[in-house]
Write an enzyme that holds these catalytic residues in place. Structure first.
Site, short mmCIF file in Angstrom:
data_model
loop_
_atom_site.label_atom_id
_atom_site.label_comp_id
_atom_site.label_asym_id
_atom_site.label_seq_id
_atom_site.Cartn_x
_atom_site.Cartn_y
_atom_site.Cartn_z
N HIS A 1 40.91 40.57 45.57
CA HIS A 1 40.46 39.32 44.96
C HIS A 1 41.58 38.75 44.08
O HIS A 1 42.26 39.49 43.38
CB HIS A 1 39.22 39.60 44.10
CG HIS A 1 38.48 38.38 43.69
ND1 HIS A 1 37.27 38.01 44.26
CD2 HIS A 1 38.76 37.43 42.77
CE1 HIS A 1 36.86 36.89 43.70
NE2 HIS A 1 37.75 36.52 42.79
N GLN B 1 46.28 41.01 35.42
CA GLN B 1 45.92 41.88 34.31
C GLN B 1 46.71 41.46 33.07
O GLN B 1 47.73 40.79 33.16
CB GLN B 1 46.20 43.35 34.66
CG GLN B 1 45.42 43.84 35.86
CD GLN B 1 45.67 45.31 36.15
OE1 GLN B 1 45.34 46.18 35.36
NE2 GLN B 1 46.27 45.59 37.30
N ASN C 1 49.75 41.28 40.41
CA ASN C 1 50.27 41.97 41.59
C ASN C 1 49.57 41.38 42.82
O ASN C 1 48.34 41.24 42.81
CB ASN C 1 49.97 43.47 41.55
CG ASN C 1 50.62 44.15 40.36
OD1 ASN C 1 51.65 43.72 39.87
ND2 ASN C 1 50.00 45.22 39.89
N CYS D 1 33.21 43.71 46.68
CA CYS D 1 34.24 43.40 45.70
C CYS D 1 33.65 43.30 44.29
O CYS D 1 32.76 42.47 44.05
CB CYS D 1 34.94 42.09 46.06
SG CYS D 1 36.15 41.55 44.82
N HIS E 1 36.84 34.75 46.93
CA HIS E 1 37.50 36.01 47.28
C HIS E 1 38.76 35.80 48.13
O HIS E 1 39.73 36.54 48.00
CB HIS E 1 36.52 36.92 48.04
CG HIS E 1 37.06 38.29 48.32
ND1 HIS E 1 37.00 39.31 47.39
CD2 HIS E 1 37.69 38.80 49.41
CE1 HIS E 1 37.56 40.41 47.91
NE2 HIS E 1 37.98 40.12 49.13
N CYS F 1 34.06 39.61 42.52
CA CYS F 1 33.30 38.44 42.96
C CYS F 1 32.13 38.23 42.00
O CYS F 1 31.72 39.16 41.30
CB CYS F 1 32.78 38.63 44.38
SG CYS F 1 34.05 38.43 45.66
N HIS G 1 43.53 37.94 41.23
CA HIS G 1 43.38 38.31 39.82
C HIS G 1 44.68 38.86 39.28
O HIS G 1 45.62 39.14 40.01
CB HIS G 1 42.28 39.38 39.67
CG HIS G 1 42.70 40.75 40.12
ND1 HIS G 1 42.88 41.09 41.45
CD2 HIS G 1 42.99 41.88 39.40
CE1 HIS G 1 43.26 42.36 41.53
NE2 HIS G 1 43.33 42.85 40.31
#
Length: 370
Positions: free
Chosen positions: A195, A199, A184, A79, A144, A82, A197
């Site tokens: 992971h 944007q 999303n 990933c 994660h 991470c 997160h």
């Protein structure tokens, strides 16, 4: 050498340079020191994409062919979000973090060189322009596993402070006209990295939905002298039946004309134009209601719900008195094992048809035992 800035809520931001010239920003609340260097070899950043006008709708479309080769659903041990540990050199050079923000490695929009202006719209003869803007990745945790709903209230407050900081800073760029932080979750909505997160897209133009919302709000103001979203919120507070959660500063509700099986709007009771205008009291009250809403959403069917969570706010340079900040969470899950597909009517015609009344989904969300 890092560049440090003190923010609200005890959060410190440290900016460091990445190997390829991008910037990574650490948002910390525990007095951490940040100096880890990106040990990866320097790579050339992709060029800027193209901005083309769809003359039938008078809408801009971004051509970003360089994104075709971006990372797609890597295993946990590879990933890129991470923290760096051992031989795995990731986007985050340090071995731990609270919240980080960095420029996207394969951005749809990027900072232009020199003065920038969109091409004049002259129908089919409109020239192509460069896809100016900014695309940033924001990681909610260095863990994660899990998702937004598993964050602590204190971590959500740090995350909110990072969103606020990015809106303030990006708003200073002369070519930025609208900023949309979003998350999303779930492969059903196109997630390519699992992971936790989100944007942040900062556009050099007003996206079509913002344009329409602004035009409708302006017409309503001209006809009534009032702000449309304020009246929408007043109706929901009066009707009560679609309210999902509420505290002293925020309310969460399913909108009267929801488009998705599960759609929740979270709005401050005292309206503001954007994230940067939130008061400290409003910001401190957000973690409680945001975590409740996300846990209710996952609790409806007892499964992780795929969703898109987007901050809607006023544009940077216009409509500041017309559009209001609110957080919109939409899920295409209508039942365990069943999705609402955006098929012919929705995708081709933009005409949504709902199989579930908003009052029903609001009731299901309220009935979840936390």
């Amino acid at each position: 050498m890092s560049e440090q800035k003190k923010l609200s809520a005890g959060v410190i931001r440290n900016n460091l340079a990445m190997a390829d010239g991008r910037t990574i920003r650490y948002y910390d609340s525990q007095g951490q020191s940040r100096s880890a260097q990106d040990q990866r070899p320097k790579e050339e950043q992709p060029g800027i994409g193209e901005l083309r006008l769809d003359p039938l709708l008078n809408e801009w479309v971004v051509m970003a062919a360089h994104r075709q080769g971006r990372i797609f659903l890597p295993p946990k041990e590879l990933c890129p979000l991470c923290p760096t540990k051992g031989e795995l050199l990731t986007e985050v050079p340090d071995t731990n973090y609270e919240v980080v923000v960095f420029d996207n490695r394969s951005p749809s929009l990027r900072k232009p060189e020199g003065d920038w202006a969109a091409p004049d719209m002259v129908g089919p003869e409109t020239d192509a322009g460069t896809a100016a803007g900014k695309c940033e990745v924001i990681c909610f945790t260095d863990n994660h596993g899990g998702s937004f709903k598993d964050l602590t209230p204190q971590r959500v407050r740090v995350l909110l402070e990072a969103w606020i900081d990015r809106v303030r800073e990006l708003s200073q760029e002369p070519y930025i006209h609208h900023i949309a932080p979003f998350e999303n979750r779930g492969e059903e909505v196109g997630v390519t990295l699992s992971h936790p997160h989100g944007q942040i897209y900062a556009y050099s133009y007003l996206p079509s939905r913002v344009q329409k919302m602004l035009a409708v709000a302006r017409k309503y103001m001209d006809e009534t002298g009032k702000v449309l979203f304020d009246d929408v919120l007043a109706r929901e507070l009066k009707d009560q039946v679609r309210i999902v959660a509420k505290n002293a500063h925020w309310v969460a509700f399913v909108p009267y004309a929801a488009r998705y099986p599960f759609e929740i709007h979270v709005a401050p009771l005292n309206p503001v134009a954007d994230l940067a205008e939130l008061t400290p009291e409003q910001a401190d009250a957000f973690p409680e209601i945001s975590l409740e809403v996300m846990r209710r959403l996952d609790g409806v069917f007892g499964i992780d719900m795929a969703y898109i969570a987007t901050w809607h706010q006023a544009p940077v340079r216009e409509g500041r008195d017309l559009l209001r900040l609110h957080w919109q969470i939409t899920s295409v899950r209508r039942a365990p094992g069943k999705l609402k597909y955006l098929a012919g009517s929705e995708s081709a015609m933009g005409a949504f048809i709902m199989d579930l009344k908003p009052e029903q989904s609001a009731g299901q969300l309220r009935d979840v035992e936390l």
